[in-house]
Motif scaffolding. Structure first.
Motif, PDB file in Angstrom:
ATOM      1  N   ILE A 160      52.018  36.653  51.459  1.00  0.00           N
ATOM      2  CA  ILE A 160      50.658  37.114  51.782  1.00  0.00           C
ATOM      3  C   ILE A 160      49.689  36.705  50.678  1.00  0.00           C
ATOM      4  N   LEU A 161      50.123  36.855  49.429  1.00  0.00           N
ATOM      5  CA  LEU A 161      49.290  36.406  48.305  1.00  0.00           C
ATOM      6  C   LEU A 161      49.117  34.889  48.356  1.00  0.00           C
ATOM      7  N   ALA A 162      50.199  34.198  48.704  1.00  0.00           N
ATOM      8  CA  ALA A 162      50.141  32.737  48.756  1.00  0.00           C
ATOM      9  C   ALA A 162      49.148  32.255  49.807  1.00  0.00           C
ATOM     10  N   LYS A 163      49.079  32.957  50.945  1.00  0.00           N
ATOM     11  CA  LYS A 163      48.140  32.563  51.990  1.00  0.00           C
ATOM     12  C   LYS A 163      46.695  32.748  51.535  1.00  0.00           C
ATOM     13  N   ALA A 164      46.436  33.856  50.837  1.00  0.00           N
ATOM     14  CA  ALA A 164      45.084  34.083  50.312  1.00  0.00           C
ATOM     15  C   ALA A 164      44.727  33.019  49.282  1.00  0.00           C
ATOM     16  N   ALA A 165      45.684  32.701  48.414  1.00  0.00           N
ATOM     17  CA  ALA A 165      45.441  31.682  47.383  1.00  0.00           C
ATOM     18  C   ALA A 165      45.217  30.314  48.012  1.00  0.00           C
ATOM     19  N   THR A 166      45.969  30.011  49.056  1.00  0.00           N
ATOM     20  CA  THR A 166      45.829  28.718  49.733  1.00  0.00           C
ATOM     21  C   THR A 166      44.462  28.579  50.388  1.00  0.00           C
ATOM     22  N   SER A 167      43.982  29.680  50.996  1.00  0.00           N
ATOM     23  CA  SER A 167      42.671  29.618  51.647  1.00  0.00           C
ATOM     24  C   SER A 167      41.538  29.462  50.626  1.00  0.00           C
ATOM     25  N   LEU A 168      41.795  29.854  49.388  1.00  0.00           N
ATOM     26  CA  LEU A 168      40.787  29.711  48.331  1.00  0.00           C
ATOM     27  C   LEU A 168      40.785  28.311  47.720  1.00  0.00           C
ATOM     28  N   GLN A 169      41.851  27.576  47.951  1.00  0.00           N
ATOM     29  CA  GLN A 169      42.025  26.299  47.272  1.00  0.00           C
ATOM     30  C   GLN A 169      40.890  25.312  47.551  1.00  0.00           C
ATOM     31  N   ASN A 170      40.421  25.253  48.783  1.00  0.00           N
ATOM     32  CA  ASN A 170      39.379  24.286  49.143  1.00  0.00           C
ATOM     33  C   ASN A 170      38.052  24.580  48.468  1.00  0.00           C
ATOM     34  N   THR A 171      37.685  25.885  48.407  1.00  0.00           N
ATOM     35  CA  THR A 171      36.379  26.246  47.831  1.00  0.00           C
ATOM     36  C   THR A 171      36.444  26.500  46.332  1.00  0.00           C
ATOM     37  N   CYS A 172      37.622  26.894  45.827  1.00  0.00           N
ATOM     38  CA  CYS A 172      37.759  27.213  44.398  1.00  0.00           C
ATOM     39  C   CYS A 172      39.009  26.554  43.823  1.00  0.00           C
ATOM     40  N   PRO A 173      39.011  25.227  43.739  1.00  0.00           N
ATOM     41  CA  PRO A 173      40.216  24.543  43.264  1.00  0.00           C
ATOM     42  C   PRO A 173      40.508  24.785  41.788  1.00  0.00           C
ATOM     43  N   GLY A 174      39.535  25.372  41.072  1.00  0.00           N
ATOM     44  CA  GLY A 174      39.725  25.606  39.642  1.00  0.00           C
ATOM     45  C   GLY A 174      40.412  26.919  39.313  1.00  0.00           C
ATOM     46  N   ILE A 175      40.831  27.663  40.336  1.00  0.00           N
ATOM     47  CA  ILE A 175      41.550  28.910  40.090  1.00  0.00           C
ATOM     48  C   ILE A 175      43.045  28.615  39.974  1.00  0.00           C
ATOM     49  N   HIS A 176      43.666  29.159  38.946  1.00  0.00           N
ATOM     50  CA  HIS A 176      45.098  28.956  38.718  1.00  0.00           C
ATOM     51  C   HIS A 176      45.796  30.308  38.709  1.00  0.00           C
ATOM     52  N   TYR A 177      47.002  30.343  39.260  1.00  0.00           N
ATOM     53  CA  TYR A 177      47.730  31.593  39.447  1.00  0.00           C
ATOM     54  C   TYR A 177      48.979  31.618  38.569  1.00  0.00           C
ATOM     55  N   HIS A 178      49.220  32.753  37.951  1.00  0.00           N
ATOM     56  CA  HIS A 178      50.380  32.926  37.077  1.00  0.00           C
ATOM     57  C   HIS A 178      51.164  34.144  37.564  1.00  0.00           C
ATOM     58  N   ILE A 179      52.377  33.912  38.056  1.00  0.00           N
ATOM     59  CA  ILE A 179      53.190  34.964  38.654  1.00  0.00           C
ATOM     60  C   ILE A 179      54.304  35.362  37.692  1.00  0.00           C
ATOM     61  N   SER A 180      54.395  36.659  37.389  1.00  0.00           N
ATOM     62  CA  SER A 180      55.477  37.197  36.565  1.00  0.00           C
ATOM     63  C   SER A 180      56.338  38.098  37.429  1.00  0.00           C
ATOM     64  N   SER A 181      57.656  37.931  37.359  1.00  0.00           N
ATOM     65  CA  SER A 181      58.566  38.726  38.178  1.00  0.00           C
ATOM     66  C   SER A 181      59.213  39.833  37.362  1.00  0.00           C
ATOM     67  N   GLY A 182      59.325  41.007  37.986  1.00  0.00           N
ATOM     68  CA  GLY A 182      59.969  42.134  37.322  1.00  0.00           C
ATOM     69  C   GLY A 182      59.915  43.348  38.224  1.00  0.00           C
ATOM     70  N   ASN A 183      60.514  44.444  37.786  1.00  0.00           N
ATOM     71  CA  ASN A 183      60.493  45.663  38.595  1.00  0.00           C
ATOM     72  C   ASN A 183      59.154  46.381  38.434  1.00  0.00           C
ATOM     73  N   SER A 184      59.005  47.521  39.116  1.00  0.00           N
ATOM     74  CA  SER A 184      57.724  48.238  39.107  1.00  0.00           C
ATOM     75  C   SER A 184      57.331  48.680  37.703  1.00  0.00           C
ATOM     76  N   THR A 185      58.311  49.082  36.897  1.00  0.00           N
ATOM     77  CA  THR A 185      58.014  49.503  35.520  1.00  0.00           C
ATOM     78  C   THR A 185      57.416  48.357  34.728  1.00  0.00           C
ATOM     79  N   PHE A 186      58.015  47.175  34.848  1.00  0.00           N
ATOM     80  CA  PHE A 186      57.508  45.977  34.166  1.00  0.00           C
ATOM     81  C   PHE A 186      56.081  45.673  34.610  1.00  0.00           C
ATOM     82  N   VAL A 187      55.844  45.728  35.925  1.00  0.00           N
ATOM     83  CA  VAL A 187      54.521  45.403  36.461  1.00  0.00           C
ATOM     84  C   VAL A 187      53.472  46.375  35.947  1.00  0.00           C
ATOM     85  N   MET A 188      53.749  47.664  36.011  1.00  0.00           N
ATOM     86  CA  MET A 188      52.745  48.654  35.611  1.00  0.00           C
ATOM     87  C   MET A 188      52.502  48.661  34.110  1.00  0.00           C
TER      88      MET A 188
END
Length: 297
Positions: free
Chosen positions: A108-136
């Protein structure tokens, strides 16, 4: 404590040598040694253990290891802030930092990011993986803009958007396992089996309640943080991994298969961010587009 000196300290920790660190920083060795000595005096703690004549290798004290972790976080946050301020009055470009557990909902995040690519190609995404404790934890420190978490959200601390998808719990196993013949897995099917569970669930949670057994009564042979690593343990025959569907590919030539739990167990998901957070322009644009996608579903 100056940011510049924190960078010096991290260079020494990285190189494990004052000589090599000085070379990488284009400083003289006495200058670097003086800077670190002054920082130790300022903090009132020894940070480095200097090697003997036979070994010039530098190691960190316990206080030094704490400072290294915090210094990395501080400098990462400074870099993030500088980028946001520098680009605040220009076209929408910059970085968005997202933390998430392993879930198919990242699509779902990827679809939103993809739709932004044409109008905002200068946005870069950094994904970190972990459990809820790590995220918060990283959200609270300002190192992430957004996080995907499972279950109930503390709405006194975070804003949240419900993700209209649920992750289904089940068991990842080899196709030649006895339980692979079943269409669904009941709690009693797992009571005598070697289990591989997430580190977060191993401390007690929804899954423990579903199993109707205490942790001490189960044969937990391993715990995992990332289910990809757990899938390798399963593939080698160590046990049965309990986790979410659609993360590990079980089609084609895979040795593995997935069977859902019965009674079914599902987790709701939300994308969250800190209350009263001031977004950078890229983050503000992203959350707007994501909301549009979610409302259109």
């Amino acid at each position: 404590m100056e940011l510049r000196v924190l960078q010096y300290f991290l260079a020494i920790a990285r190189e494990q040598s004052i000589v090599r660190a000085a070379e990488s920083l284009h400083l003289s060795q006495p200058t670097l040694s003086t800077q670190i000595k002054n920082m130790e005096e300022e903090l009132g703690k020894q940070l480095l253990i200097r090697g003997t004549k036979g070994s010039r290798k530098i190691t960190l004290t316990e206080e030094g290891m704490i400072l290294r972790k915090r210094a990395e976080e501080i400098l990462e946050l400074v870099k993030k802030t500088e980028n946001e301020v520098t680009l605040s009055n220009q076209i929408i470009m910059g970085d968005i930092y997202i933390g998430t557990g392993e879930t198919d909902a990242v699509r779902i995040l990827a679809k939103a990011a993809t739709s932004l690519q044409n109008t905002c190609p200068g946005i870069h995404y950094h994904i970190s993986s972990g459990n809820s404790t790590f995220v918060m934890e990283r959200l609270d420190k300002g190192l992430l803009d957004f996080g995907i978490v499972f279950g109930t959200v503390d709405l006194t601390k975070y804003n949240a958007l419900k993700i209209p998808a649920k992750d289904v719990w089940g068991v990842l196993m080899r196709k030649d396992s006895p339980l692979a013949e079943k269409e669904t897995i009941a709690p009693e099917d797992l009571w005598d089996k070697p289990l591989i569970v997430s580190q977060q669930e191993n401390k007690g949670g929804t899954l423990t309640q579903w199993l109707k057994r205490q942790e001490s009564d189960l044969n937990i042979v391993a715990t995992y943080n990332l289910i990809f690593n757990a899938s390798l343990l399963v593939d080698e025959g160590l046990g049965y991994a309990i986790g979410f569907d659609k993360i590990i590919n079980t089609t084609g030539n895979s040795n593995l298969c997935f069977r859902p739990l019965k009674p079914g167990l599902e987790d709701e998901m939300s994308i969250i961010w800190k209350k009263y957070q001031i977004f950078s322009k890229p983050a503000e644009k992203f959350i707007t587009v994501l909301q549009e996608h979610l409302n259109a579903r």
